[in-house]
Every structure is written in structure tokens, then in C-alpha cells.
Design an enzyme around this catalytic site. Structure first.
Site, PDB file in Angstrom:
ATOM      1  N   CYS A   1       2.645   8.361   2.142  1.00 58.29           N
ATOM      2  CA  CYS A   1       2.990   7.377   3.049  1.00 58.29           C
ATOM      3  C   CYS A   1       3.284   5.935   2.296  1.00 58.29           C
ATOM      4  O   CYS A   1       2.426   5.349   1.766  1.00 58.29           O
ATOM      5  CB  CYS A   1       1.968   6.974   4.043  1.00 58.29           C
ATOM      6  SG  CYS A   1       2.171   5.906   5.134  1.00 58.29           S
TER       7      CYS A   1
ATOM      8  N   CYS B   1       4.989  -7.609   8.184  1.00 58.93           N
ATOM      9  CA  CYS B   1       5.798  -7.159   8.879  1.00 58.93           C
ATOM     10  C   CYS B   1       6.161  -8.293  10.247  1.00 58.93           C
ATOM     11  O   CYS B   1       5.177  -9.024  10.581  1.00 58.93           O
ATOM     12  CB  CYS B   1       5.257  -6.010   9.832  1.00 58.93           C
ATOM     13  SG  CYS B   1       6.442  -5.290  10.880  1.00 58.93           S
TER      14      CYS B   1
ATOM     15  N   CYS C   1      -1.863  -4.087  15.140  1.00 59.66           N
ATOM     16  CA  CYS C   1      -1.426  -3.488  13.816  1.00 59.66           C
ATOM     17  C   CYS C   1      -2.015  -4.696  12.868  1.00 59.66           C
ATOM     18  O   CYS C   1      -1.671  -5.877  12.923  1.00 59.66           O
ATOM     19  CB  CYS C   1      -0.106  -3.296  13.694  1.00 59.66           C
ATOM     20  SG  CYS C   1       0.298  -3.077  12.184  1.00 59.66           S
TER      21      CYS C   1
ATOM     22  N   LEU D   1       5.625   4.621  20.186  1.00 64.80           N
ATOM     23  CA  LEU D   1       6.120   4.428  21.410  1.00 64.80           C
ATOM     24  C   LEU D   1       4.756   3.591  22.183  1.00 64.80           C
ATOM     25  O   LEU D   1       5.018   2.417  22.688  1.00 64.80           O
ATOM     26  CB  LEU D   1       6.218   5.493  22.527  1.00 64.80           C
ATOM     27  CG  LEU D   1       7.023   5.581  23.635  1.00 64.80           C
ATOM     28  CD1 LEU D   1       8.338   4.915  23.546  1.00 64.80           C
ATOM     29  CD2 LEU D   1       6.954   6.910  24.650  1.00 64.80           C
TER      30      LEU D   1
ATOM     31  N   GLU E   1       0.888  -0.972  -0.112  1.00 66.02           N
ATOM     32  CA  GLU E   1      -0.109   0.023  -0.004  1.00 66.02           C
ATOM     33  C   GLU E   1       0.877   1.341  -0.050  1.00 66.02           C
ATOM     34  O   GLU E   1       1.930   1.356   0.700  1.00 66.02           O
ATOM     35  CB  GLU E   1      -0.693   0.191   1.256  1.00 66.02           C
ATOM     36  CG  GLU E   1      -1.985  -0.794   1.469  1.00 66.02           C
ATOM     37  CD  GLU E   1      -2.710  -0.424   2.754  1.00 66.02           C
ATOM     38  OE1 GLU E   1      -3.427  -1.409   3.023  1.00 66.02           O
ATOM     39  OE2 GLU E   1      -2.488   0.464   3.152  1.00 66.02           O
TER      40      GLU E   1
ATOM     41  N   CYS F   1      -2.473   1.970   7.333  1.00 66.96           N
ATOM     42  CA  CYS F   1      -1.588   0.967   7.829  1.00 66.96           C
ATOM     43  C   CYS F   1      -1.723  -0.536   7.750  1.00 66.96           C
ATOM     44  O   CYS F   1      -2.439  -1.204   8.355  1.00 66.96           O
ATOM     45  CB  CYS F   1      -0.927   1.146   9.010  1.00 66.96           C
ATOM     46  SG  CYS F   1       0.451   0.328   9.343  1.00 66.96           S
TER      47      CYS F   1
ATOM     48  N   CYS G   1       3.011  -6.327  16.317  1.00 64.56           N
ATOM     49  CA  CYS G   1       2.482  -5.571  17.402  1.00 64.56           C
ATOM     50  C   CYS G   1       1.213  -5.985  17.390  1.00 64.56           C
ATOM     51  O   CYS G   1       0.501  -6.175  16.265  1.00 64.56           O
ATOM     52  CB  CYS G   1       2.435  -4.157  16.846  1.00 64.56           C
ATOM     53  SG  CYS G   1       4.451  -3.530  16.837  1.00 64.56           S
TER      54      CYS G   1
HETATM   55  N1  SAH Z   1       6.680  -0.265  11.571  1.00 67.29           N
HETATM   56  C1  SAH Z   1       6.844   1.026  11.731  1.00 67.29           C
HETATM   57  C2  SAH Z   1       6.189   1.801  10.535  1.00 67.29           C
HETATM   58  C3  SAH Z   1       4.768   1.641  10.059  1.00 67.29           C
HETATM   59  S1  SAH Z   1       3.453   1.539  11.070  1.00 67.29           S
HETATM   60  C4  SAH Z   1       6.323   1.652  13.180  1.00 67.29           C
HETATM   61  O1  SAH Z   1       5.776   0.604  13.764  1.00 67.29           O
HETATM   62  O2  SAH Z   1       6.354   2.699  13.461  1.00 67.29           O
HETATM   63  C5  SAH Z   1       3.196   3.218  11.159  1.00 67.29           C
HETATM   64  C6  SAH Z   1       2.151   3.722  12.562  1.00 67.29           C
HETATM   65  O3  SAH Z   1       0.885   3.159  12.581  1.00 67.29           O
HETATM   66  C7  SAH Z   1       2.935   3.107  13.847  1.00 67.29           C
HETATM   67  O4  SAH Z   1       2.876   4.166  14.670  1.00 67.29           O
HETATM   68  C8  SAH Z   1       1.973   1.946  14.192  1.00 67.29           C
HETATM   69  O5  SAH Z   1       2.028   1.676  15.430  1.00 67.29           O
HETATM   70  C9  SAH Z   1       0.727   2.694  13.959  1.00 67.29           C
HETATM   71  N2  SAH Z   1      -0.701   1.932  13.805  1.00 67.29           N
HETATM   72  C10 SAH Z   1      -0.606   0.512  13.156  1.00 67.29           C
HETATM   73  N3  SAH Z   1      -1.764  -0.031  13.377  1.00 67.29           N
HETATM   74  C11 SAH Z   1      -2.638   1.261  13.925  1.00 67.29           C
HETATM   75  C12 SAH Z   1      -4.023   1.227  14.196  1.00 67.29           C
HETATM   76  N4  SAH Z   1      -4.815   0.233  13.927  1.00 67.29           N
HETATM   77  N5  SAH Z   1      -4.508   2.473  14.414  1.00 67.29           N
HETATM   78  C13 SAH Z   1      -3.605   3.315  14.786  1.00 67.29           C
HETATM   79  N6  SAH Z   1      -2.406   3.499  14.509  1.00 67.29           N
HETATM   80  C14 SAH Z   1      -1.777   2.154  14.168  1.00 67.29           C
HETATM   81 FE1  SF4 Z   2       5.156  -3.849  12.149  1.00 69.59          FE
HETATM   82 FE2  SF4 Z   2       2.811  -2.818  12.700  1.00 69.59          FE
HETATM   83 FE3  SF4 Z   2       4.454  -3.279  14.721  1.00 69.59          FE
HETATM   84 FE4  SF4 Z   2       5.003  -1.230  12.888  1.00 69.59          FE
HETATM   85  S1  SF4 Z   2       3.128  -1.284  14.076  1.00 69.59           S
HETATM   86  S2  SF4 Z   2       6.322  -2.479  13.605  1.00 69.59           S
HETATM   87  S3  SF4 Z   2       4.196  -2.159  10.925  1.00 69.59           S
HETATM   88  S4  SF4 Z   2       3.494  -4.911  13.467  1.00 69.59           S
END
Ligand code: SAH
Ligand code: SF4
Length: 386
Positions: A118, A125, A132, A238, A97, A356, A129
Site C-alpha cells: 500500500c 491530505c 481519517c 463511498l 508510510e 492509513c 474526511c
Molecule cells: N484518499 C484516498 C486513498 C487513501 S485513504 C481515498 O480516500 O480513497 C484509503 C482508504 O482508507 C479510504 O477508503 C479511506 O476512507 C479509508 N480510511 C481512512 N481512515 C480510516 C479509518 N480510520 N478506518 C478505516 N478506514 C479508513
Molecule cells: Fe484524504 Fe483520508 Fe479523505 Fe482519503 S480518506 S481523501 S486520505 S482525508
């Protein structure tokens, strides 16, 4: 499943030097590199046949030697007046994306509508997390440098009605954020190569200070990034202001707890003398306690960092929810009262994270469903034949 290797290298992954070397090997003069790069990055033409100042022999060589179309646009989705999502298919069928956001973003108080692109750096990934969408299906592969650059060119082409004026305005996006699918610092070399191409005067000539890399907190690579000559901006996801809370939702925190992560962030901001951003998704009942706000305020003050509060965007299949607005405001107030610069972005379309990994996930799920239906149908058909 082993991925088929791309048959040819991607032109957009070449630097001026590496392209010159290949041209020299092919017996071409060095100045051709600049001509080719001009076509790609200044005139935004990636069809070798359209590169009219190149001899026919060289045009043919380019087409045979390089992959000039590494990312096929399969879907554009406008989710609101401010966000466009591009779904791109790569040579091996992988989907990534790229998102275009037209809105005041990352810069507070801007009157002009800014355009932010973006980009993704991996297919899936590995960091898992809990909240995510990108991490849900795990890591498939890193993107090549040319696949990272190709996302920006895809956006340019999308908006290029092929008039000279439009071409001049093409580079009119204001920011690039590396916040799409994947963990950018886990694909460090390809990311840096891609951003070097984006930044170079022979490339997209886009300032490093307008490029933000978001990381989930890979401390050693943050140190490495701090030592790079190009001054990119850094955003750190964070999402928990204590190890206890952060580790619950971000497995990476076990490898690089706050005691390792925060000094790395400090080293980065000391080196570049610029405010870094701490991203903090608000998830109800997980990290929205007021003690978290106070701990976050202490961290942000200490690092002289800006805090970006993002109410969680619901992901299909995951149980997490955003706290109600009163709670979000109260959380933000604690930061403000502690003298911390913080923004709370509530509008859905405005925040990048809304995109994302979610569009890809939906499409992959739909494809898997279609495949399952096909199998069911063919099993059914066989059954009927018996
Ligand atoms: N891997 C990197 C960059 C990609 S994620 C990282 O984790 O920073 C980009 C941002 O989107 C990160 O801050 C992530 O925590 C956030 N994100 C992921 N899923 C999300 C969601 N469902 N709602 C809001 N923010 C989210
Ligand atoms: Fe990977 Fe999503 Fe965690 Fe970013 S927030 S490191 S994209 S799992």
C-alpha cells in the site's frame, strides 16, 4: 513553511525516454539507459558504484546528477503477523508510510497468502474526511513520481537478503494498492508517471490490473483515468450512500455529489469492463443505518460494483467508533440479500486502512512532543540561569 526543493532529480522518477534524453545530453550512448534501469528495477541495486557494467565516468555522473536515495527508512513496525509498516523520511524531513500486507486481500476466496503493498501519494491530505488520520494535519505536499516508486523499491530492499534467488522473487508482491496517505487523483500527473514506471517492461514490469487506485471521489479525474490506456483497478471511498450522510463526513461530496460521482464511476467501469470496488467504512451512528445499506445496495447493483465493508479503525483524537459485530453482520446481510457482492473485513491487521496515515501521525506527534519538551527544557534552563 516553504519546503526546500530536492537538490537533484530522483532517478526513480525517470522513464526510459527521459533518462535516454538526459544521457544523450551528457554525451552518453542511448543503450546506457536500459543498463541503468536494469540495475535499478531488475537487479534492485540503487548504488551507482555497484553498477559494474557502467564506465567509472558514468557511475560518477549518475551519483552527481541524481538523488539515488530519496526515501530513508526510519522505522519498520510489525503490527501483527500480517502487516508491516515502513515509515520513510524524504529529503525535506517529510514522513510517509508504506504498508506491506500478507494476507488474502481484495481477492475473495484466495487460498494462497497474497502480498499487497500500500503506497502513499501525498504528504498529508487536503480533503479532510472527518474520520481519517491522513487528513488531520492537512496537506503538506505532493509526492514526486520518484518518491512514489521509491516506496516499492524500499519494500523490495527490505526483503532482499541479497541472494540471487531472493532477487528473482523480489517482484513477488501480488498487488499494489494506492490507498496510503493522500488523495492519489489530486496528484494525477506524478501518480501516472510513477505507475507507468511500475508497469513498464524496463521498470518493475508490474501489471496494471494488479494496481488499485483508491479515490475519495474526484469525478473529473475519474473520467480522465478512464481514458488512460493502462487499465488500473478503481476503488471509490463511498462511506455514505446518500449525499446527506456522505457530506457529513466527506467534504469532497459538496464539490462532487453522488449525481456527479456515480456517472464518472460508471464511465470508468464501462470503459474497462471490470468490477470496481466501493469502499464503505462502517461508523457507528453515522452511516450504519439499514437505510444506508439499502441505498448502498442499489448503487452497487446499478454499477455492478463490489462492496468492501470496513469496520472503522479508531484514530486517536477522533470520536468515531465501529458498530458492534451484530450490526456489521446485519448491514452486510442486507447487501447480500440484495444480490450484491460484498466482503466484510473485521480482522484488524488485515485491512489496509488500519494503517492509513496513522503511523506517520503518531511519529509526527511524538516528534512535536519531543520538540515541545526541548523548548520547555531550554526555556526552563534559561529560567534557571536568571
Ligand atoms: N484518499 C484516498 C486513498 C487513501 S485513504 C481515498 O480516500 O480513497 C484509503 C482508504 O482508507 C479510504 O477508503 C479511506 O476512507 C479509508 N480510511 C481512512 N481512515 C480510516 C479509518 N480510520 N478506518 C478505516 N478506514 C479508513
Ligand atoms: Fe484524504 Fe483520508 Fe479523505 Fe482519503 S480518506 S481523501 S486520505 S482525508
Amino acid at each position: 513553511m516553504a519546503e526546500p526543493a530536492p537538490s537533484r532529480p530522483i532517478l526513480f522518477g525517470e522513464t526510459h525516454d527521459s533518462l535516454s534524453t538526459r544521457l544523450a545530453e551528457a554525451g552518453e550512448p542511448a543503450f546506457r539507459a536500459r543498463q541503468i534501469l536494469d540495475w535499478v528495477y531488475k537487479k534492485r541495486v540503487a548504488d551507482a558504484n555497484a553498477m559494474s557494467n557502467l564506465p567509472a565516468r558514468l557511475r560518477a555522473w549518475l551519483g552527481e546528477t541524481y538523488d539515488l536515495a530519496p526515501a530513508r527508512l526510519v522505522l519498520t513496525k510489525t503490527s501483527s503477523d500480517v502487516t508491516d509498516k515502513l515509515l520513510l523520511e524524504l529529503h525535506d524531513g517529510a514522513l510517509i508510510e508504506t504498508v506491506v500486507i500478507r494476507a488474502p486481500m481484495l481477492g475473495v476466496g484466495s487460498e494462497r497468502s497474497r502480498k499487497t503493498i500500500c503506497i502513499s501519494t501525498q504528504v498529508g491530505c487536503a480533503y479532510g474526511c472527518r474520520f481519517c488520520a491522513s487528513g488531520l494535519a492537512g496537506w503538506k505536499r505532493d509526492l514526486a513520481a520518484g518518491e512514489i516508486v521509491a516506496q516499492l523499491l524500499a519494500v523490495c530492499r527490505l526483503e532482499d537478503p541479497r541472494t540471487e534467488r531472493a532477487r528473482e522473487e523480489l517482484a513477488s508482491f501480488d498487488n499494489i494498492v494506492v490507498m496510503g496517505m493522500g488523495e492519489p487523483l489530486a496528484n494525477y500527473d506524478n501518480l501516472l508517471r510513477a505507475l507507468t514506471i511500475v508497469n513498464a517492461d524496463w521498470g518493475l514490469h508490474f501489471g496494471a490490473r494488479r494496481i488499485t487506485i483508491s479515490t475519495s471521489g474526484l469525478a473529473p479525474q475519474i473520467h480522465q483515468l478512464a481514458a488512460e490506456p493502462l487499465g488500473f483497478r478503481l476503488a471509490v471511498s463511498l462511506h455514505g450512500a446518500t449525499d446527506e450522510v456522505r457530506a457529513q463526513i466527506m467534504p469532497i461530496n459538496r464539490k462532487y455529489p453522488l449525481a456527479e460521482l456515480l456517472p464518472a464511476v460508471r464511465a470508468f467501469s464501462d470503459k474497462h469492463g471490470r468490477m470496481i470496488t466501493l469502499e464503505f467504512i462502517l461508523i457507528a451512528g453515522v452511516n450504519d443505518a439499514f437505510e444506508q445499506a439499502r441505498a448502498l445496495a442499489a448503487i452497487a447493483r446499478d454499477l455492478h460494483a463490489h462492496v468492501n465493508l470496513i469496520p472503522y479503525n479508531t484514530v486517536e483524537g477522533l470520536p468515531w467508533r465501529r458498530p458492534d459485530e451484530a450490526r456489521q453482520d446485519a448491514f452486510a446481510d442486507i447487501l447480500h440479500r440484495a444480490g450484491v457482492s460484498a466482503t466484510l473485513r473485521r480482522e484488524k491487521g488485515h485491512d489496509i486502512a488500519a494503517a492509513c496515515g496513522q503511523l506517520r501521525l503518531q511519529t509526527e506527534t511524538a516528534r512535536a512532543d519531543a520538540k515541545a519538551r526541548q523548548i520547555t527544557q531550554s526555556v526552563g534552563a534559561k529560567g534557571e540561569g536568571h
